[in-house]
Design a protein around this motif. Structure first.
Motif, PDB file in Angstrom:
ATOM      1  N   CYS A 109      27.627 -34.585  58.590  1.00  0.00           N
ATOM      2  CA  CYS A 109      26.521 -34.794  59.523  1.00  0.00           C
ATOM      3  C   CYS A 109      26.920 -34.491  60.963  1.00  0.00           C
ATOM      4  N   TYR A 110      28.152 -34.862  61.348  1.00  0.00           N
ATOM      5  CA  TYR A 110      28.612 -34.578  62.703  1.00  0.00           C
ATOM      6  C   TYR A 110      28.603 -33.075  62.985  1.00  0.00           C
ATOM      7  N   TRP A 136      29.867 -38.504  56.649  1.00  0.00           N
ATOM      8  CA  TRP A 136      29.698 -38.539  58.103  1.00  0.00           C
ATOM      9  C   TRP A 136      30.181 -37.238  58.725  1.00  0.00           C
ATOM     10  N   ASN A 137      31.311 -36.707  58.239  1.00  0.00           N
ATOM     11  CA  ASN A 137      31.822 -35.454  58.798  1.00  0.00           C
ATOM     12  C   ASN A 137      30.822 -34.317  58.628  1.00  0.00           C
ATOM     13  N   ALA A 182      23.933 -30.715  63.001  1.00  0.00           N
ATOM     14  CA  ALA A 182      22.869 -31.463  63.677  1.00  0.00           C
ATOM     15  C   ALA A 182      21.557 -31.296  62.922  1.00  0.00           C
ATOM     16  N   ARG A 227      32.746 -43.014  66.673  1.00  0.00           N
ATOM     17  CA  ARG A 227      32.943 -43.783  65.435  1.00  0.00           C
ATOM     18  C   ARG A 227      34.421 -44.003  65.149  1.00  0.00           C
ATOM     19  N   TYR A 279      22.705 -41.018  56.394  1.00  0.00           N
ATOM     20  CA  TYR A 279      23.687 -40.512  57.361  1.00  0.00           C
ATOM     21  C   TYR A 279      23.022 -39.403  58.174  1.00  0.00           C
ATOM     22  N   ASP A 295      29.578 -38.133  68.455  1.00  0.00           N
ATOM     23  CA  ASP A 295      29.362 -39.253  67.536  1.00  0.00           C
ATOM     24  C   ASP A 295      30.607 -39.518  66.697  1.00  0.00           C
ATOM     25  N   LEU A 296      31.268 -38.453  66.277  1.00  0.00           N
ATOM     26  CA  LEU A 296      32.480 -38.615  65.470  1.00  0.00           C
ATOM     27  C   LEU A 296      33.541 -39.416  66.220  1.00  0.00           C
ATOM     28  N   SER A 320      23.394 -37.464  62.344  1.00  0.00           N
ATOM     29  CA  SER A 320      24.041 -37.444  63.657  1.00  0.00           C
ATOM     30  C   SER A 320      23.240 -36.566  64.604  1.00  0.00           C
ATOM     31  N   LYS A 321      23.062 -37.052  65.841  1.00  0.00           N
ATOM     32  CA  LYS A 321      22.351 -36.272  66.855  1.00  0.00           C
ATOM     33  C   LYS A 321      23.306 -35.580  67.819  1.00  0.00           C
ATOM     34  N   ASN A 322      24.497 -36.167  68.009  1.00  0.00           N
ATOM     35  CA  ASN A 322      25.392 -35.681  69.066  1.00  0.00           C
ATOM     36  C   ASN A 322      26.695 -35.071  68.550  1.00  0.00           C
TER      37      ASN A 322
END
Length: 633
Positions: A194-195, A191-192, A198, A221, A209, A217-218, A211-213
């Motif tokens: 992806c955050y 996840w990190n 972008a 979550r 996984y 987003d992190l 992320s757009k924002n």
């Protein structure tokens, strides 16, 4: 005497030159930090995955490849990216020659994570099997290794595969003993990535996984919206991104990143944010608030992009760079200028959020002043107690010690292994104390069952002598920066009272120091329940299934001992259970867990609700036991 002299003789024959593979295997801590067995998020097996994935991320950062696929089957890891692919003629060199790589050429890789040409070589050397395949312009080439030694280099051949690199490896279980992968740790790690990138899509064992924002987003979550005092503030600029809010927890919860790398130990960028945030808030409200009041309960994330980053170790957990790029602004000024412009503008445009932030700061100010008197008395008592503190048997190396000039890497590796065992009773603490490693393992002995801290304010930490001494032993009164031990291990008996003490200690940490749990510092020590032995062999078993297997293996009715309390295990035996083969169960907060709701359910006064749950979910399993031994429920 002649033999002693010969042993101590220092001459030309004493000098050895190790090749890259031998050196990595002899001193793995210099390259991947601590080894571990996978029970901690910074254990070496996760660093191996990170080193391979970092190369995929660097390709994406340069504009090549929007997808990374990761798979784990058993103990084998596979990573596939869709970047440019390693040049086929240099495939073997890139993964087996130290100081070989493209990242010395700043034109090929700008602001990448790995710069030293070490990462994949370390993975190769520390893997039982390592295979790399490069796909490039309609051709592919593969090379296989075992423990860093080239086994087979295949010829180039045509392929329909898109460009990119495929790496498959199995960590060497003679290096990483009894290791296993905990997927929650990998979940956070992916996840990190992806955050911070972008448009990047990562796939792990079938889960996607994306992320757009970014950092927004992190934080969404990592937090619960019901606990936030105001909506998350999200600020983006060139080479910098920041997200922040305040909740009702104690302490500071700051996530920092450099070039997509999660710097778990912070560094110059995180410190720059902490200082700059305080200055901007003071200037905005035109009031000289205490820094601790401004930052208490903050939850924030900062990401920066830096050319030629300088990290304090190969594991890249702490940034040492003082500037963003050569000849550019200092890290401190860079972050300050960004916040002074963007955060100040945001607060002016959003007066409701500015008002909520001010109220949170002033609430912290009131709480601090209310605590000041009792804190002073408690700290004075703690200082006196520390002079004759029988509760704490300390170790020699601490996580917050300044590394010496010599043997720095070895010292840092020891710091990551620093552990404090929190146990109950003189007999248990005595066994651990006699068998521990005095350099890196400390023991804190509880008097009995600690206080249930749920629903209490931090005032109780100072009023309760045991909590106050534990707080001082850990050195966390002012936050995690001064934490003295990387691993906080709850070691209690395997009975109802022991389980209750575990819950009470976890309640204390979650109520007052949740960052310790969120950052993966808190563990439960698993000790064997049974000893099964005959005259030839002794087997220690951690559950009923292992016991049955041991009985079957040894046969002929071996001697079976049931350990109820830690004090029943001799110091000689205990040394085996807190050494290289120590089994730790990490305390993990899953995504979406609401701390106060968890504590209310398990430690609150809703006893009927808990009782109903237990009755409805109680399962009694009768295990068939051979040789006429009674069944166990």
């Amino acid at each position: 005497m002649a033999e002693v002299k010969q042993l101590n003789e220092y001459n030309e024959d004493s000098i050895r030159s190790l090749d890259w593979r031998e050196h990595i295997r002899l001193r793995p801590g210099m390259y991947i930090g601590k080894l571990g067995d996978g029970s901690a998020p910074d254990d070496g097996v996760y660093v191996l995955i990170k080193e391979v994935v970092d190369n995929c991320i660097d390709e994406h950062t340069m504009g090549y490849g929007k997808q990374v696929e990761i798979g784990i089957e058993g103990k084998t890891v596979t990573v596939r990216d869709y970047g440019r692919g390693i040049p086929l003629g240099k495939l073997v060199d890139v993964v087996s020659k130290i100081n070989t790589g493209a990242k010395y050429d700043s034109k090929a890789f700008q602001k990448s994570v790995g710069l030293n040409g070490v990462g994949t070589k370390a993975v190769n050397a520390l893997s039982q099997h390592f295979s790399v395949t490069a796909f490039r312009d309609g051709k592919q080439k593969t090379a296989d290794f075992e423990k860093g030694i080239l086994v087979k280099e295949y010829k180039e051949q045509a392929t329909q595969e898109p460009n990119g690199t495929l790496v498959t490896f199995t960590p060497d279980d003679t290096v990483f003993r009894n290791f296993h992968f905990i997927h929650e740790y990998l979940d956070n790690q992916l996840w990190n990535y992806c955050y911070l990138n972008a448009g990047l899509a990562m796939h792990f064992n079938g889960k996607k996984y994306v992320s757009k924002n970014g950092l927004l987003d992190l934080l969404q979550r990592k937090t619960n919206p019901d606990e936030l005092r105001y909506p998350i503030i999200h600020l983006k600029g060139e080479d910098i991104e920041i997200a922040l809010s305040h909740n009702n927890d104690y302490g500071e919860d700051i996530f920092s990143f450099v070039n997509g790398q999660y710097t778990t130990q912070g560094g110059t960028h995180q410190q720059a944010f902490r200082e700059a945030y305080v200055k901007v808030i003071r200037d905005f409200y035109k009031k000289d608030y205490e820094a601790s009041d401004i930052r208490t309960s903050i939850v924030a994330a900062i990401s920066v992009r830096v050319q030629e980053p300088v990290f304090e170790s190969q594991t890249k957990t702490k940034l040492g760079s003082q500037s963003v790029y050569e000849g550019g602004p200092s890290m401190k000024n860079f972050v300050l200028e960004f916040l002074a412009r963007e955060l100040d503008n945001f607060l002016h445009r959003n007066p409701a959020i500015a008002d909520a932030l001010k109220k949170r700061i002033e609430q912290s100010e009131r709480e601090r002043k209310e605590l000041s008197g009792i804190r002073k008395l408690a700290n004075e008592r703690a200082k006196k107690a520390n002079l004759h503190n029988k509760k704490l048997r300390d170790c020699r190396v601490h996580l917050n010690d300044e590394p010496p000039a010599k043997n720095k890497e070895e010292f840092v590796s020891n710091q990551s292994n620093t552990t404090i065992f929190i146990t109950e009773g003189d007999s248990a603490s005595g066994s651990i104390t006699k068998s521990r490693k005095v350099d890196t393992q400390a023991v804190f002995s509880l008097r009995g069952k600690p206080l249930n801290a749920f629903g209490l304010t931090k005032k109780v930490v100072y009023e309760n002598e045991e909590f106050n001494l534990l707080q001082h032993a850990l050195n966390i009164e002012e936050g995690l920066e001064g934490l003295r031990y990387n691993n906080i291990v709850i070691a209690t008996d395997a009975d109802v009272d022991g389980m209750h003490i575990r819950l009470l200690l976890m309640t204390f940490f979650l109520q007052f120091f949740p960052d310790l749990v969120k950052r993966g510092h808190v563990y439960i020590l698993e000790t064997p329940l049974f000893r099964v032995r005959n005259k030839q062999e002794t087997i220690y078993c951690y559950d009923e299934t292992e016991k049955q297997a041991a009985v079957k293996k040894l046969g002929n009715k071996p001697e079976i001992t049931r350990f109820k309390g830690l004090g029943e295990i001799s110091p000689e035996e205990f040394g085996r259970f807190i050494g290289e083969d120590m089994r730790l169960q990490p305390v993990i907060l899953e995504q979406g867990d609401h701390i106060q709701q968890l504590l209310e359910y398990y430690m609150g006064k809703n006893s009927m609700e808990r009782q109903e749950f237990i009755i409805n979910n109680l399962k009694v399993e009768l295990d068939r036991v051979e040789d006429g031994e009674p069944a166990v429920a």
